[in-house]
Design an enzyme around this catalytic site. Structure first.
Site, PDB file in Angstrom:
ATOM      1  N   ALA A  65       7.223  55.117  77.085  1.00  0.00           N
ATOM      2  CA  ALA A  65       7.701  56.423  77.527  1.00  0.00           C
ATOM      3  C   ALA A  65       6.535  57.394  77.409  1.00  0.00           C
ATOM      4  O   ALA A  65       5.609  57.174  76.614  1.00  0.00           O
ATOM      5  CB  ALA A  65       8.859  56.866  76.651  1.00  0.00           C
ATOM      6  N   GLY A 109       8.849  51.771  75.815  1.00  0.00           N
ATOM      7  CA  GLY A 109       9.774  51.831  76.950  1.00  0.00           C
ATOM      8  C   GLY A 109       9.390  50.877  78.072  1.00  0.00           C
ATOM      9  O   GLY A 109      10.256  50.434  78.837  1.00  0.00           O
ATOM     10  N   GLU A 112      10.802  47.650  77.068  1.00  0.00           N
ATOM     11  CA  GLU A 112      12.261  47.782  77.176  1.00  0.00           C
ATOM     12  C   GLU A 112      12.707  47.727  78.638  1.00  0.00           C
ATOM     13  O   GLU A 112      13.726  47.114  78.967  1.00  0.00           O
ATOM     14  CB  GLU A 112      12.703  49.089  76.517  1.00  0.00           C
ATOM     15  CG  GLU A 112      12.442  49.075  75.018  1.00  0.00           C
ATOM     16  CD  GLU A 112      12.656  50.444  74.377  1.00  0.00           C
ATOM     17  OE1 GLU A 112      11.889  51.388  74.672  1.00  0.00           O
ATOM     18  OE2 GLU A 112      13.605  50.576  73.589  1.00  0.00           O
ATOM     19  N   GLU A 132       6.536  52.022  68.728  1.00  0.00           N
ATOM     20  CA  GLU A 132       7.098  53.355  68.431  1.00  0.00           C
ATOM     21  C   GLU A 132       6.919  53.748  66.970  1.00  0.00           C
ATOM     22  O   GLU A 132       6.825  54.918  66.637  1.00  0.00           O
ATOM     23  CB  GLU A 132       8.594  53.398  68.793  1.00  0.00           C
ATOM     24  CG  GLU A 132       8.898  53.353  70.275  1.00  0.00           C
ATOM     25  CD  GLU A 132       9.084  51.945  70.833  1.00  0.00           C
ATOM     26  OE1 GLU A 132       8.667  50.961  70.178  1.00  0.00           O
ATOM     27  OE2 GLU A 132       9.647  51.833  71.934  1.00  0.00           O
TER      28      GLU A 132
HETATM   29  C1  HXC Z   1       1.474  59.119  77.873  1.00  0.00           C
HETATM   30  C2  HXC Z   1      -0.216  57.580  77.989  1.00  0.00           C
HETATM   31  C3  HXC Z   1       0.621  56.590  77.381  1.00  0.00           C
HETATM   32  C4  HXC Z   1       1.959  56.979  77.031  1.00  0.00           C
HETATM   33  C5  HXC Z   1      -1.307  55.711  77.772  1.00  0.00           C
HETATM   34  N1  HXC Z   1      -1.373  56.967  78.215  1.00  0.00           N
HETATM   35  N2  HXC Z   1      -0.093  55.450  77.249  1.00  0.00           N
HETATM   36  N3  HXC Z   1       0.220  58.819  78.231  1.00  0.00           N
HETATM   37  N4  HXC Z   1       2.324  58.256  77.290  1.00  0.00           N
HETATM   38  N5  HXC Z   1       2.816  56.116  76.483  1.00  0.00           N
HETATM   39  C6  HXC Z   1      -2.526  57.646  78.831  1.00  0.00           C
HETATM   40  C7  HXC Z   1      -3.602  57.993  77.810  1.00  0.00           C
HETATM   41  O1  HXC Z   1      -3.305  59.187  77.163  1.00  0.00           O
HETATM   42  C8  HXC Z   1      -4.826  58.107  78.704  1.00  0.00           C
HETATM   43  O2  HXC Z   1      -4.798  59.361  79.375  1.00  0.00           O
HETATM   44  C9  HXC Z   1      -4.571  57.025  79.761  1.00  0.00           C
HETATM   45  O3  HXC Z   1      -3.175  56.770  79.741  1.00  0.00           O
HETATM   46  C10 HXC Z   1      -5.307  55.733  79.448  1.00  0.00           C
HETATM   47  O4  HXC Z   1      -4.980  55.345  78.138  1.00  0.00           O
HETATM   48  P1  HXC Z   1      -6.079  55.010  77.010  1.00  0.00           P
HETATM   49  O5  HXC Z   1      -5.418  55.144  75.704  1.00  0.00           O
HETATM   50  O6  HXC Z   1      -7.318  55.777  77.241  1.00  0.00           O
HETATM   51  O7  HXC Z   1      -6.356  53.473  77.346  1.00  0.00           O
HETATM   52  P2  HXC Z   1      -6.783  52.323  76.364  1.00  0.00           P
HETATM   53  O8  HXC Z   1      -7.823  52.809  75.393  1.00  0.00           O
HETATM   54  O9  HXC Z   1      -7.125  51.144  77.226  1.00  0.00           O
HETATM   55  O10 HXC Z   1      -5.479  51.984  75.484  1.00  0.00           O
HETATM   56  C11 HXC Z   1      -4.339  51.468  76.114  1.00  0.00           C
HETATM   57  C12 HXC Z   1      -3.105  51.554  75.170  1.00  0.00           C
HETATM   58  C13 HXC Z   1      -2.969  53.014  74.639  1.00  0.00           C
HETATM   59  C14 HXC Z   1      -3.308  50.595  73.996  1.00  0.00           C
HETATM   60  C15 HXC Z   1      -1.891  51.117  75.975  1.00  0.00           C
HETATM   61  O11 HXC Z   1      -3.001  53.919  75.757  1.00  0.00           O
HETATM   62  C16 HXC Z   1      -1.691  53.253  73.877  1.00  0.00           C
HETATM   63  O12 HXC Z   1      -1.596  52.881  72.720  1.00  0.00           O
HETATM   64  N6  HXC Z   1      -0.731  53.930  74.521  1.00  0.00           N
HETATM   65  C17 HXC Z   1       0.496  54.335  73.865  1.00  0.00           C
HETATM   66  C18 HXC Z   1       1.416  53.149  73.696  1.00  0.00           C
HETATM   67  C19 HXC Z   1       2.713  53.564  73.011  1.00  0.00           C
HETATM   68  O13 HXC Z   1       2.671  54.065  71.864  1.00  0.00           O
HETATM   69  N7  HXC Z   1       3.851  53.331  73.661  1.00  0.00           N
HETATM   70  C20 HXC Z   1       5.158  53.693  73.116  1.00  0.00           C
HETATM   71  C21 HXC Z   1       5.539  55.084  73.532  1.00  0.00           C
HETATM   72  S1  HXC Z   1       7.079  55.590  72.821  1.00  0.00           S
HETATM   73  P3  HXC Z   1      -6.101  60.296  79.448  1.00  0.00           P
HETATM   74  O14 HXC Z   1      -5.603  61.519  80.160  1.00  0.00           O
HETATM   75  O15 HXC Z   1      -6.562  60.528  78.056  1.00  0.00           O
HETATM   76  O16 HXC Z   1      -7.072  59.485  80.256  1.00  0.00           O
HETATM   77  C22 HXC Z   1       8.244  54.834  73.745  1.00  0.00           C
HETATM   78  C23 HXC Z   1       9.666  55.109  73.328  1.00  0.00           C
HETATM   79  C24 HXC Z   1      10.639  54.469  74.251  1.00  0.00           C
HETATM   80  O17 HXC Z   1       7.975  54.137  74.657  1.00  0.00           O
HETATM   81  C25 HXC Z   1      11.972  55.128  74.169  1.00  0.00           C
HETATM   82  C26 HXC Z   1      12.391  55.666  75.485  1.00  0.00           C
HETATM   83  C27 HXC Z   1      13.453  56.698  75.467  1.00  0.00           C
END
Ligand code: HXC
Length: 258
Positions: A65, A109, A112, A132
């Site tokens: 998400a 998400g 999911e 998360e």
């Molecule tokens: C918003 C995101 C994002 C996310 C990546 N990006 N994941 N933006 N929400 N979930 C964005 C980064 O900010 C970055 O933007 C660009 O995408 C590229 O990501 P990087 O981090 O630079 O890439 P990399 O170093 O290759 O790392 C990849 C990654 C990392 C390991 C996937 O991005 C990451 O850990 N993302 C978050 C994963 C996460 O925590 N997901 C769970 C979210 S909570 P910029 O602008 O800086 O280039 C969830 C709850 C679900 O999903 C419930 C639903 C209701």
């Protein structure tokens, strides 16, 4: 209608929906999930479409998400909007088979969403996770429930508590994905698989979805009864007569969804 965060290609009988927020690794925001829900509704209503594939990019199916969208929200915002609840219900209500074709990250998400589909075909580059915990929250659209049913309690706890990622091999070993294919072939394999499903009787594919999904919701004896009654009911269809006649006559069945 033109979408901004997804691309929809309607092929012969398969709708291919590509998540398309490359700058954010296809992070799921309200706009994307709203468009995805609409595309799924439209595919469900389109008689030409018999199966659906949802995919992302080579780098990410969806990295979760959208954290930027969620960061400043309050409990009241999340609760009153039923954050992501409405859109995901549209996907779950679809009666046509949906395949998730996953390359790269399927996190939070994104994992999911893949699990909400009927099954997952993974590229050898796929990485699944429920990170998360690192954000101080828990899964919100089914991860704690569905991942546990896919891979069992021990591995689900490990994934949710540590936030570690699972690669494609482990995902296949654990029963999270149905098959792993080389990344270059992912889209073709998923489309071929969806095309194969599209050749079946749609009455039977809808019955399969209902029967398998019922196994999550009920006891074994009730599920067996539900399946048996569906099996019996399909003998009221022309497609059953055609399917069995075609086998006996050693020819391809011509299903007409009747
Ligand atoms: C918003 C995101 C994002 C996310 C990546 N990006 N994941 N933006 N929400 N979930 C964005 C980064 O900010 C970055 O933007 C660009 O995408 C590229 O990501 P990087 O981090 O630079 O890439 P990399 O170093 O290759 O790392 C990849 C990654 C990392 C390991 C996937 O991005 C990451 O850990 N993302 C978050 C994963 C996460 O925590 N997901 C769970 C979210 S909570 P910029 O602008 O800086 O280039 C969830 C709850 C679900 O999903 C419930 C639903 C209701």
């Amino acid at each position: 209608m033109a979408f901004e965060t997804i691309i929809v290609d309607i092929g012969d009988h398969v709708a291919l929906i590509t998540l398309n927020r490359p700058d954010a690794l296809n992070a799921l925001n309200a706009a994307l999930l709203g468009e995805l829900a609409q595309a799924i509704r439209e595919a469900g209503e389109n008689d030409k479409v018999r199966s659906i594939v949802i995919t992302g990019s080579d780098k990410a199916f969806a990295a979760g998400a959208d954290i930027s969208e969620m960061a400043s929200k309050s409990f009241v915002d999340m609760f009153t909007s039923d954050y992501m609840g409405t859109q995901t219900r549209d996907l779950l209500n679809c009666r046509k088979p949906i395949i998730a074709a996953v390359a790269g990250y399927a996190l939070g998400g994104g994992c999911e969403l893949a699990m909400m589909c009927d099954f997952i075909i993974a590229a050898d580059t796929a990485k699944f996770g429920q990170p998360e915990i690192n954000l101080g929250v828990v899964a919100g659209i089914g991860g704690s429930q569905r991942l546990t049913r896919f891979v069992g309690k021990s591995k689900a706890m490990d994934m949710h508590l540590t936030g570690r990622f699972m690669d494609a091999d482990e995902a296949e070993r654990s029963g999270l994905v149905s098959r792993v294919v080389p990344a270059k072939k992912l889209k073709d394999e998923a489309l071929a698989c969806a095309g194969k499903i599209a050749e079946k009787s749609q009455i039977a594919t809808m019955a399969v979805k209902e029967a398998v999904n019922r196994s999550y919701e009920t006891t074994l004896s009730e599920g067996l009864l539900f399946e048996r009654r569906l099996f019996h009911a399909l003998f009221a269809t022309e497609d059953q007569a055609e399917g069995m006649a075609a086998f006996i006559e050693k020819r391809e069945a011509q299903f007409r969804d009747k």
